[in-house]
Design a protein around this motif. Structure first.
Motif, PDB file in Angstrom:
ATOM      1  N   HIS A 324       1.620  11.428  -9.816  1.00 15.77           N
ATOM      2  CA  HIS A 324       0.481   9.871  -9.359  1.00 15.77           C
ATOM      3  C   HIS A 324       0.692   9.872  -8.175  1.00 15.77           C
ATOM      4  CE1 HIS A 324       0.122   8.101 -13.017  1.00 15.77           C
ATOM      5  NE2 HIS A 324       1.149   8.928 -13.913  1.00 15.77           N
ATOM      6  N   VAL A 325       1.411  11.073  -7.509  1.00 16.05           N
ATOM      7  CA  VAL A 325       1.649  11.251  -5.807  1.00 16.05           C
ATOM      8  C   VAL A 325       0.087  11.305  -5.643  1.00 16.05           C
ATOM      9  CG1 VAL A 325       2.330  12.688  -3.937  1.00 16.05           C
ATOM     10  CG2 VAL A 325       3.600  11.927  -6.040  1.00 16.05           C
ATOM     11  N   PRO A 326      -0.464  10.472  -4.955  1.00 12.21           N
ATOM     12  CA  PRO A 326      -1.786  10.922  -3.982  1.00 12.21           C
ATOM     13  C   PRO A 326      -2.229  11.624  -3.418  1.00 12.21           C
ATOM     14  CG  PRO A 326      -0.605   9.247  -3.339  1.00 12.21           C
ATOM     15  CD  PRO A 326       0.225   9.583  -4.453  1.00 12.21           C
ATOM     16  N   PRO A 327      -3.350  12.806  -3.516  1.00 11.40           N
ATOM     17  CA  PRO A 327      -2.943  14.672  -2.516  1.00 11.40           C
ATOM     18  C   PRO A 327      -3.031  14.065  -1.242  1.00 11.40           C
ATOM     19  CG  PRO A 327      -5.456  12.922  -3.705  1.00 11.40           C
ATOM     20  CD  PRO A 327      -4.449  11.864  -3.965  1.00 11.40           C
ATOM     21  N   SER A 328      -2.587  12.789  -0.543  1.00  8.88           N
ATOM     22  CA  SER A 328      -2.268  12.207   0.858  1.00  8.88           C
ATOM     23  C   SER A 328      -0.648  12.562   0.847  1.00  8.88           C
ATOM     24  CB  SER A 328      -2.488  10.690   1.484  1.00  8.88           C
ATOM     25  OG  SER A 328      -1.357   9.752   0.642  1.00  8.88           O
ATOM     26  N   GLY A 329      -0.076  12.872  -0.551  1.00  7.57           N
ATOM     27  CA  GLY A 329       1.488  13.043  -0.455  1.00  7.57           C
ATOM     28  C   GLY A 329       2.353  11.670  -0.041  1.00  7.57           C
ATOM     29  N   GLU A 330       1.549  10.687   0.264  1.00  4.52           N
ATOM     30  CA  GLU A 330       2.635   9.500   0.165  1.00  4.52           C
ATOM     31  C   GLU A 330       3.218   9.414  -0.609  1.00  4.52           C
ATOM     32  OE1 GLU A 330       1.049   6.421   1.854  1.00  4.52           O
ATOM     33  OE2 GLU A 330      -0.535   7.138   3.480  1.00  4.52           O
ATOM     34  N   ALA A 331       4.121   8.158  -0.936  1.00  7.90           N
ATOM     35  CA  ALA A 331       5.343   7.896  -2.517  1.00  7.90           C
ATOM     36  C   ALA A 331       4.545   7.049  -2.566  1.00  7.90           C
ATOM     37  CB  ALA A 331       5.964   7.756  -2.012  1.00  7.90           C
ATOM     38  N   PRO A 332       4.159   6.821  -4.313  1.00  3.36           N
ATOM     39  CA  PRO A 332       3.347   5.993  -4.766  1.00  3.36           C
ATOM     40  C   PRO A 332       4.433   4.962  -4.753  1.00  3.36           C
ATOM     41  CG  PRO A 332       4.186   7.342  -6.290  1.00  3.36           C
ATOM     42  CD  PRO A 332       4.192   7.649  -5.137  1.00  3.36           C
ATOM     43  N   HIS A 333       5.308   5.282  -4.150  1.00  4.05           N
ATOM     44  CA  HIS A 333       5.966   3.676  -4.418  1.00  4.05           C
ATOM     45  C   HIS A 333       6.714   3.728  -3.045  1.00  4.05           C
ATOM     46  CE1 HIS A 333       8.693   0.448  -5.768  1.00  4.05           C
ATOM     47  NE2 HIS A 333       9.948   0.896  -4.745  1.00  4.05           N
TER      48      HIS A 333
END
Ligand code: PLP
Length: 461
Positions: A324-333
């Motif tokens: 669930h990590v978005p392509p941007s690499g940002e943390a999903p939480h």
């Protein structure tokens, strides 16, 4: 102005002005005006804390109290433990705020590695700032790992006051309009309460010989067969806010076994009961090593006073986040204060001490004294329906009559006020608001614990 002597964490209470004194009253009045009565509804003025050390809290009027609440179970090492103070102050000289999830900092790395070791098979650790946030993380993890949105929870459970945590909380109920916003994601099933067994029996084995769990699993099986089945079960190994309800010893293993059979993820909420509060580091360990959960929420005492909580999990469940990590690499939480450096440094110092065997030996000895003291109180006073103790978590359940077991919430209010006047702080709890909860620091001295128990005995007399 007369200077008060320095606070000693191991002293006995001293009341110099009947509480609440004039300074507490005035400060509380100013606060009430600024905060509003809606949040803070009680009429009588509280005492206003000024400083605290060890098991002793001082109010603005210079009264000193024995803190049998540990500030809601947080001051596990007593207030302002030296190692936590030192670690926080050293960290403050290096780094106070980080960049949340985006760029980790060294204190986070050290703490998470230490917690991962502490977690054993639950070797993956995510941090949070409050217990409710750790519960939210557990619910998110369960949803991600199972693909199911619903969760089994227990009647009487308290898991926090944020919206996600409120979904699984049952007691106390939030205000109606707030409740109306909840999504109904929980299936609440009975929790065994031996003193008030719904089947009119003192549960001797697994909740009245298993009937609580039979009922619970009948509802769970019906839900599992439906269109929106649950994916996880969340449980407090001992229900705290409901009145320190200690279930029969067979309950947790049987719950765990039945849940595993049905492939439900098992989440223990050890926010109150963890970090040595009930004897072993985790309360579930009282049931035996084979009953470890998939996910575990911790908070309160874990940080020894700093605001930190954590979700521990088995890799199989926790690794589900990766997808669930978005392509941007940002943390999903994420959150701005994720892994706050001061909290990480303080918690690391606290955990080192809490996990040390020699520290646990003292808490165990004090736990025995609490248990014996409560048993004596139960023998001596008819107003006491039952006492319960697990390590340094104690409860006195007040009744109007021992036969009918009718709860006596008014007597609890009187007891708490009278204890305050004697210099002892204790918490109200209970499904019927009739249970005195005792949560002394795990470092409390024998004389202090004895003093608090004598004060309760004398007040009840
Ligand atoms: N879970 C349990 C068992 C608790 O006792 C509490 C707090 O009392 C919470 C969750 C919520 O923790 P916090 O108040 O830190 O959000």
């Amino acid at each position: 102005m007369k200077r008060r002597t320095p606070l000693q964490g191991d002293e006995l209470p001293s009341i110099v002005t009947p509480p609440p004194g004039p300074k507490s009253r005035a400060a509380a009045k100013r606060l009430r005006r600024a905060e509003g009565a809606a949040i803070w509804g009680r009429d009588e003025s509280p005492i206003v804390w000024s400083r605290a050390r060890g098991a002793v809290v001082e109010d603005l009027d210079g009264n000193r109290y024995l803190d049998m609440t540990s500030g809601f179970g947080v001051a596990s090492l007593g207030h302002a433990p030296p190692e936590v103070k030192r670690a926080v102050s050293a960290q403050a000289g290096r780094l106070v705020q980080g960049l949340g999830d985006l760029m980790p900092h060294a204190a986070r790395e050290r703490l998470v590695r230490r917690l991962s070791k502490l977690g054993g098979a639950l070797s993956r650790v995510l941090l949070a700032s409050t217990g409710a946030e750790a519960v939210e993380l557990a619910l998110k993890t369960a949803a991600i790992a199972t693909g199911r949105r619903r969760v089994v929870a227990f009647q009487g459970a308290y898991h926090g006051d944020s919206y996600g945590a409120l979904e699984v909380t049952d007691h106390p109920k939030p205000p109606g309009p707030v409740r109306a916003q909840l999504q109904g994601r929980a299936i609440h099933v009975p929790y065994p309460y031996p003193f008030r067994c719904a089947h009119g029996d003192r549960c001797g084995g697994v909740g009245c010989g298993g009937r609580c769990l039979e009922e619970a699993f009948a509802s769970i099986d019906a839900a599992l067969a439906g269109a929106d089945p649950p994916g996880a079960v969340i449980v407090e190994p001992i229900q705290g806010r409901a009145g320190a309800i200690v279930p029969p010893p067979g309950f947790l293993p049987e719950l765990c076994r039945l849940a595993r059979e049905r492939k439900l993820l098992v989440i223990y909420d050890e926010i109150l009961t963890g970090a040595g509060r009930t004897g072993p580091f985790w309360a579930w360990e009282r049931s035996g090593p084979e009953w470890e959960p998939d996910l575990l929420c911790a908070g309160k005492g874990l940080g020894g006073g700093v605001a930190i909580a954590a979700l521990f999990g088995k890799p199989a469940a926790m690794e589900a986040w990766r997808a669930h990590v978005p392509p941007s690499g940002e943390a999903p939480h994420a959150s701005t204060f994720y892994a706050h450096p001061l909290a990480c440094a303080g918690a690391l110092a606290a955990v080192e001490r809490l996990a040390a065997p020699e520290f646990r030996a003292h808490a165990e000895e004090m736990g025995k004294r609490l248990d014996e003291g409560l048993a004596r109180i139960a023998e001596r006073h008819r107003a006491v329906g039952e006492v319960r103790a697990a390590g340094l978590l104690g409860a006195i359940e007040l009744v109007r009559d021992r036969e009918s077991r009718e709860p006596d919430p008014k007597a609890l209010g009187r007891l708490i006020s009278a204890l305050l006047a004697r210099g002892v702080l204790a918490l109200p709890s209970g499904l019927h608001e009739n249970v005195l909860m005792l949560l002394p620091p795990l470092t409390i001295g024998a004389a202090q614990l004895g003093h608090a128990l004598e004060a309760i005995d004398a007040t009840l007399a």
